[in-house]
Design an enzyme around this catalytic site. Structure first.
Site, PDB file in Angstrom:
ATOM      1  N   ASP A  81      35.217  46.848  33.519  1.00  7.04           N
ATOM      2  CA  ASP A  81      36.418  47.565  33.095  1.00  7.04           C
ATOM      3  C   ASP A  81      36.782  47.140  31.681  1.00  7.04           C
ATOM      4  OD1 ASP A  81      38.637  49.413  34.223  1.00  7.04           O
ATOM      5  OD2 ASP A  81      39.710  47.867  33.107  1.00  7.04           O
ATOM      6  N   THR A  82      37.248  48.092  30.895  1.00  9.52           N
ATOM      7  CA  THR A  82      37.641  47.814  29.506  1.00  9.52           C
ATOM      8  C   THR A  82      39.100  48.196  29.294  1.00  9.52           C
ATOM      9  OG1 THR A  82      35.387  48.170  28.689  1.00  9.52           O
ATOM     10  CG2 THR A  82      37.153  48.317  27.071  1.00  9.52           C
TER      11      THR A  82
END
Length: 197
Positions: A81-82
């Site tokens: 996840d960013t």
């Protein structure tokens, strides 16, 4: 012929990339890995008190949850996840053009952090690593922002921009840390962690 050290290390293992991101797929291919793609949908909701890296780590681990009961001993699931973190707030994916414009106007002429967390899950272990890159964007004109949104439709990206796209070419004035991290996967950490698993 000289062999890929990572591929040799992972001989007999099956890598599962639980992401539909074309950029993450490309990076694993460029690392020379064989893998299958199998994203499972989870509701990406996190507790409100979480900040920055805590958010990306929580979501990366959440995305691995559907796999936990079904993994074989030789399988490794990679979830990621960013988060774009600016002024103590997380800028998620923009829902529409208006939201994308507002995000880019907010980021314009300022520093922000791009935080990517990658979670490695096996049948009996889990490890999460994170990378933080500081990015400085130039001051954008409204015309530049509108042109970018119209041509690139950046609605699948945190912070409503892709560093590898037009806006990155004209707008990144400084970067401190990993470039691939900003694109969506800190490849140096992925390599290091897989070599150690």
């Amino acid at each position: 012929m000289t062999k890929n050290p990572l591929k040799e290390k992972l001989r007999g293992k099956q890598i599962i990339l639980a992401s539909g991101s074309p950029r993450r797929k490309m990076f694993l291919e460029e690392l020379g890995l064989d893998f299958i793609i199998d994203p499972k949908s989870v509701e990406e909701v996190y507790p409100e008190h979480l900040q920055g890296q805590e958010i990306s780590e929580y979501l990366a681990e959440l995305k691995a949850t559907p796999f936990k009961e079904e993994l074989e001993p030789n399988q490794i699931v990679i979830t990621s996840d960013t988060v774009v973190w600016h002024n103590n707030a997380s800028l998620a994916k923009a829902a529409d053009k208006v939201e994308a414009f507002e995000m880019l106007r907010t980021l314009s002429g300022d520093w922000h952090e791009v935080i990517s967390s990658v979670c490695f899950t096996t049948k009996d272990a889990q490890k999460t690593v994170s990378s933080i890159t500081k990015v400085k964007l130039k001051e954008f004109s409204d015309e530049e922002i509108n042109y970018y949104i119209e041509t690139c439709q950046p609605f699948d990206k945190a912070g409503a921009y892709g560093i590898q796209e037009w806006i990155g070419m004209i707008g990144i004035s400084e970067i401190q840390g990993s470039y691939t991290n900003v694109v969506g996967l800190p490849t140096h950490l992925v390599y290091k962690t897989l070599m150690e698993l």
